[in-house]
Design an enzyme around this catalytic site. Structure first.
Site, mmCIF file in Angstrom:
data_model
loop_
_atom_site.group_PDB
_atom_site.id
_atom_site.type_symbol
_atom_site.label_atom_id
_atom_site.label_comp_id
_atom_site.label_asym_id
_atom_site.label_seq_id
_atom_site.Cartn_x
_atom_site.Cartn_y
_atom_site.Cartn_z
ATOM 1 N N ARG A 128 0.864 -1.173 0.000
ATOM 2 C CA ARG A 128 0.000 0.000 0.000
ATOM 3 C C ARG A 128 0.900 1.222 0.000
ATOM 4 O O ARG A 128 1.558 1.530 1.002
ATOM 5 C CB ARG A 128 -0.940 -0.007 1.207
ATOM 6 C CG ARG A 128 -1.990 -1.098 1.122
ATOM 7 C CD ARG A 128 -2.829 -0.930 -0.107
ATOM 8 N NE ARG A 128 -4.038 -1.730 -0.087
ATOM 9 C CZ ARG A 128 -4.842 -1.822 -1.125
ATOM 10 N NH1 ARG A 128 -4.558 -1.189 -2.254
ATOM 11 N NH2 ARG A 128 -5.923 -2.554 -1.042
ATOM 12 N N GLU A 154 -13.528 -10.366 -7.594
ATOM 13 C CA GLU A 154 -12.312 -9.922 -6.907
ATOM 14 C C GLU A 154 -11.686 -11.049 -6.082
ATOM 15 O O GLU A 154 -10.469 -11.179 -6.040
ATOM 16 C CB GLU A 154 -12.611 -8.701 -6.035
ATOM 17 C CG GLU A 154 -12.927 -7.448 -6.828
ATOM 18 C CD GLU A 154 -11.747 -6.928 -7.641
ATOM 19 O OE1 GLU A 154 -10.581 -7.153 -7.247
ATOM 20 O OE2 GLU A 154 -11.990 -6.299 -8.683
ATOM 21 N N GLU A 189 -7.950 -12.028 -7.132
ATOM 22 C CA GLU A 189 -6.873 -11.709 -6.190
ATOM 23 C C GLU A 189 -6.327 -12.919 -5.457
ATOM 24 O O GLU A 189 -5.163 -12.921 -5.061
ATOM 25 C CB GLU A 189 -7.344 -10.650 -5.193
ATOM 26 C CG GLU A 189 -7.573 -9.298 -5.846
ATOM 27 C CD GLU A 189 -7.852 -8.186 -4.850
ATOM 28 O OE1 GLU A 189 -7.909 -8.453 -3.628
ATOM 29 O OE2 GLU A 189 -8.014 -7.041 -5.312
ATOM 30 N N PRO A 196 -17.505 9.968 4.721
ATOM 31 C CA PRO A 196 -18.653 10.800 4.371
ATOM 32 C C PRO A 196 -18.376 12.305 4.395
ATOM 33 O O PRO A 196 -19.164 13.072 3.853
ATOM 34 C CB PRO A 196 -19.712 10.421 5.405
ATOM 35 C CG PRO A 196 -18.965 9.826 6.536
ATOM 36 C CD PRO A 196 -17.722 9.221 5.954
ATOM 37 N N GLU A 255 -4.266 -7.790 -11.476
ATOM 38 C CA GLU A 255 -4.028 -6.678 -12.391
ATOM 39 C C GLU A 255 -2.618 -6.130 -12.197
ATOM 40 O O GLU A 255 -1.985 -6.353 -11.160
ATOM 41 C CB GLU A 255 -5.046 -5.564 -12.117
ATOM 42 C CG GLU A 255 -6.480 -5.983 -12.334
ATOM 43 C CD GLU A 255 -7.467 -4.907 -11.928
ATOM 44 O OE1 GLU A 255 -7.063 -3.731 -11.767
ATOM 45 O OE2 GLU A 255 -8.648 -5.248 -11.767
#
Length: 186
Positions: free
Chosen positions: A67, A95, A99, A117, A141
């Site tokens: 990440r 997914e 994955e 939000p 991907e």
């Protein structure tokens, strides 16, 4: 809405960034008390799906992936972006397969949460996938550098308080799905 308060009013919107991953707008807004905030940043993303997959052996199917924002390898449930017109369970099945190479016997939507939000327009849809079995190779991907990890549910739950899961949305979705599956109680 609290009594006597009105929604915020958008006075204007300026497009700042447009690409396939993110739309960023600078809005001028007027709050319910009359204060004007300019710019007020709004980010539009597609909706996402978070897959909490359980095997018949009570293992949780996870991925460990890089990440870039955190500059770290992060353990998390698989998931991804919903395609236009796609429902959450269809996205979850795709997914999970892409994955991890797993497929689930059943999928059900547990809940839909706002990712942020205050500034984001998208929602995260939490899907519980039960009866997950390894069925073949993954189909990741470009940019998805990850490994599939399975952990006993009890070990994952114990790891929650030790910082095993560091992504707030993933942790919230994981806990909701494990409660729906009867593995934990609040």
């Amino acid at each position: 809405m609290p009594e006597g308060e009105r929604p915020w009013k958008t006075l204007s919107r300026r497009e700042v960034v447009r690409n396939r991953h993110l739309n960023l707008d600078a809005e001028a807004v007027e709050t319910s008390t009359g204060a004007v905030l300019d710019p007020y940043w709004i980010m539009s993303y597609p909706d996402w799906v978070l897959v909490v997959a359980l095997t018949p052996e009570d293992q949780l199917v996870l991925v460990r992936q890089w990440r870039q924002g955190a500059k770290a390898w992060v353990l998390e449930p698989p998931g991804g972006v919903m395609d236009p017109g796609e429902d959450a369970c269809t996205t979850a099945a795709r997914e999970l397969r892409e994955e991890t190479g797993y497929e689930a016997g059943s999928c059900r939507l547990i809940g839909s949460l706002w990712s942020d939000p205050a500034h984001n327009t998208n929602r995260v849809h939490v899907v519980l996938a039960e009866g997950a079995m390894a069925t073949g190779a993954h189909d990741r991907e470009a940019g998805e550098e990850m490994e599939t990890v399975t952990l006993p549910v009890a070990e994952a739950v114990a790891g929650v308080t030790r910082g095993m899961f560091v992504h707030a949305m993933h942790l919230g979705g994981l806990l909701l799905a494990l409660q729906a599956a009867g593995r934990i109680r609040f």
